[in-house]
Design an enzyme around this catalytic site. Structure first.
Site, PDB file in Angstrom:
ATOM      1  N   SER A  60       7.521  -7.763   4.537  1.00 10.22           N
ATOM      2  CA  SER A  60       6.979  -8.260   3.269  1.00 10.22           C
ATOM      3  C   SER A  60       6.531  -9.714   3.336  1.00 10.22           C
ATOM      4  O   SER A  60       7.282 -10.583   3.785  1.00 10.22           O
ATOM      5  CB  SER A  60       8.080  -8.113   2.207  1.00 10.22           C
ATOM      6  N   GLY A  61       5.333  -9.981   2.846  1.00  8.77           N
ATOM      7  CA  GLY A  61       4.853 -11.356   2.772  1.00  8.77           C
ATOM      8  C   GLY A  61       5.610 -12.146   1.721  1.00  8.77           C
ATOM      9  O   GLY A  61       5.895 -13.333   1.902  1.00  8.77           O
ATOM     10  N   PHE A  62       5.943 -11.484   0.643  1.00 10.99           N
ATOM     11  CA  PHE A  62       6.713 -12.139  -0.424  1.00 10.99           C
ATOM     12  C   PHE A  62       8.076 -12.579   0.097  1.00 10.99           C
ATOM     13  O   PHE A  62       8.520 -13.708  -0.122  1.00 10.99           O
ATOM     14  CB  PHE A  62       6.873 -11.183  -1.609  1.00 10.99           C
ATOM     15  N   TRP A  72       9.523  -2.782   5.802  1.00 11.47           N
ATOM     16  CA  TRP A  72       8.376  -3.419   5.149  1.00 11.47           C
ATOM     17  C   TRP A  72       8.448  -4.910   5.469  1.00 11.47           C
ATOM     18  O   TRP A  72       9.342  -5.609   4.973  1.00 11.47           O
ATOM     19  CB  TRP A  72       8.441  -3.165   3.650  1.00 11.47           C
ATOM     20  N   ARG A  91      -4.935  -1.385   0.334  1.00 15.37           N
ATOM     21  CA  ARG A  91      -4.207  -1.603  -0.927  1.00 15.37           C
ATOM     22  C   ARG A  91      -5.152  -2.107  -1.998  1.00 15.37           C
ATOM     23  O   ARG A  91      -5.825  -3.126  -1.791  1.00 15.37           O
ATOM     24  CB  ARG A  91      -3.088  -2.602  -0.659  1.00 15.37           C
ATOM     25  N   HIS A 102      -0.991  -0.696  -6.418  1.00 14.37           N
ATOM     26  CA  HIS A 102       0.100  -1.517  -6.935  1.00 14.37           C
ATOM     27  C   HIS A 102      -0.052  -1.674  -8.447  1.00 14.37           C
ATOM     28  O   HIS A 102      -1.172  -1.699  -8.967  1.00 14.37           O
ATOM     29  CB  HIS A 102       0.065  -2.886  -6.242  1.00 14.37           C
ATOM     30  N   ASP A 104       4.279 -17.171  -2.473  1.00  9.16           N
ATOM     31  CA  ASP A 104       3.536 -16.133  -1.743  1.00  9.16           C
ATOM     32  C   ASP A 104       2.052 -16.237  -2.110  1.00  9.16           C
ATOM     33  O   ASP A 104       1.515 -15.410  -2.841  1.00  9.16           O
ATOM     34  CB  ASP A 104       4.121 -14.759  -2.138  1.00  9.16           C
ATOM     35  N   ASP A 110       2.826  -6.303   6.180  1.00  7.96           N
ATOM     36  CA  ASP A 110       2.060  -6.734   5.012  1.00  7.96           C
ATOM     37  C   ASP A 110       1.159  -7.881   5.453  1.00  7.96           C
ATOM     38  O   ASP A 110       1.608  -9.024   5.568  1.00  7.96           O
ATOM     39  CB  ASP A 110       3.068  -7.199   3.941  1.00  7.96           C
TER      40      ASP A 110
HETATM   41  C1  SPV Z   1       5.289  -8.011  -0.733  1.00  8.61           C
HETATM   42  O1  SPV Z   1       6.460  -7.609  -0.712  1.00  8.61           O
HETATM   43  O2  SPV Z   1       4.922  -9.011  -0.122  1.00  8.61           O
HETATM   44  C2  SPV Z   1       4.280  -7.286  -1.515  1.00  8.61           C
HETATM   45  C3  SPV Z   1       4.724  -6.506  -2.662  1.00  8.61           C
HETATM   46  O3  SPV Z   1       3.117  -7.407  -1.201  1.00  8.61           O
HETATM   47  S1  SPV Z   1       4.530  -7.525  -4.072  1.00  8.61           S
HETATM   48  O4  SPV Z   1       5.266  -8.773  -3.831  1.00  8.61           O
HETATM   49  O5  SPV Z   1       5.066  -6.784  -5.210  1.00  8.61           O
HETATM   50  O6  SPV Z   1       3.113  -7.786  -4.255  1.00  8.61           O
HETATM   51 MG    MG Z   2       2.777  -9.079  -0.037  1.00  8.31          MG
END
Ligand code: SPV
Ligand code: MG
Length: 290
Positions: free
Chosen positions: A42-44, A40, A155, A186, A54, A81
């Site tokens: 992930s953007g976060f 994944w 999403r 989510h 983020d 993401d």
């Molecule tokens: C990410 O991991 O960037 C997500 C999941 O989009 S969350 O941070 O929970 O939105």
């Molecule tokens: Mg994200």
């Protein structure tokens, strides 16, 4: 086999793709070593790695470059993401072309407005785009992909935005109708109840995708029991594990006035050499350096 086909093949074979979050090639390699099916991107995690929130501050180019490097080093299908798609449907056309070319297997695009705010923050501003607008973005993603196996995950943030189950279902159905291959729903509820109720009510053909960060009671077995989930994402455990491990190690070195106390609890240098492929370098030196 293309990255998208590989992802679809894992889904068909095991019924569930288990993806681990990563923010660097090394974290993606460790996720592969642990046996996860996918990464994944992930953007976060990437935002946190840069030390910024983020909130669409990290650029598409930064995320794309890291996605490409993680594809290259992990060998696993990467689920990228792409947040809101970096703008409107026109930006999505360009983003899909770039992510597919970078070797991603899938993208996840969310129905919030650009710039977005991270989903799990208490009291966060969660502005959504209209359903029709997001359908246009899904259709743009479909039109832009070259390989029909490239997976497009839509999403919905309806539950995150507090709009309720009916709105989440309405949006999920509209996104499937627009051609999404999967629906990620989510939730930031502290228990799986909200998501399980959604899954029970979901009568679409598209498999669901979940990110159970806020409700850690949701195990793989419980997800499988729901029967409708195709992609399970462990959303931010690579960056949180690193933060915890680095904090502990740094504090111990400061406390002890030296590094002697941390040797047993951190990776050896040899371990890192192995991850870097130094064995191969030695072999190649014998072969090619004269
Ligand atoms: C990410 O991991 O960037 C997500 C999941 O989009 S969350 O941070 O929970 O939105
Ligand atoms: Mg994200």
């Amino acid at each position: 086999m293309s990255a998208g086909s590989k992802l679809r093949e894992t889904l068909a074979r095991s019924g569930l793709v288990e993806a681990m979050a990563a923010h660097s090639p090394l974290s993606a390699m460790l996720a592969a070593e642990a046996g996860f099916d996918a990464i994944w991107a992930s953007g976060f995690e990437l935002s946190a790695m840069y030390g910024v929130p983020d909130v669409s501050v990290v650029s598409m180019t930064q995320h794309l470059d890291m996605t490409r490097a993680m594809v290259d080093r992990s060998g696993l299908p990467v689920v990228a993401d792409i947040d809101t798609g970096f703008g409107n449907a026109i930006n999505v056309l360009y983003a899909i072309e770039q992510y597919e070319r970078a070797g991603a297997a899938a993208i996840v695009m969310e129905d919030k407005s650009f710039p977005k705010v991270t989903s799990l923050i208490a009291g966060g501003r969660q502005d959504m785009v209209r359903i029709e607008e997001f359908q246009g973005k899904i259709e743009a993603a479909r039109a832009a992909r070259r390989d029909p196996s490239f997976v497009i995950v839509a999403r919905t943030e309806a539950l995150i935005a507090g709009l309720g189950q009916d709105e989440a279902l309405k949006r999920a159905r509209a996104y499937e109708a627009a051609g999404a291959d999967m629906i990620l729903v989510h939730s930031k509820q502290k228990t799986p109840d909200e998501i399980e109720a959604f899954a029970r009510a979901w009568n679409g053909k598209a498999p669901l995708a979940l990110v159970p960060t806020a409700y850690p009671q949701m195990t793989v077995a419980r997800v499988r029991a729901l029967g409708k989930v195709g992609l399970l994402i462990w959303g931010n455990h690579a960056i949180r594990a690193s933060v915890g491990a680095m904090r502990e190690t740094f504090a111990r070195i400061r406390r002890d006035g030296g590094i002697h106390g941390v040797e047993a609890s951190i990776a050896t240098v040899e371990d890192v050499f192995d991850l870097q492929g130094m064995g191969r370098v030695k072999d190649d030196e014998k072969r090619f350096l004269r």
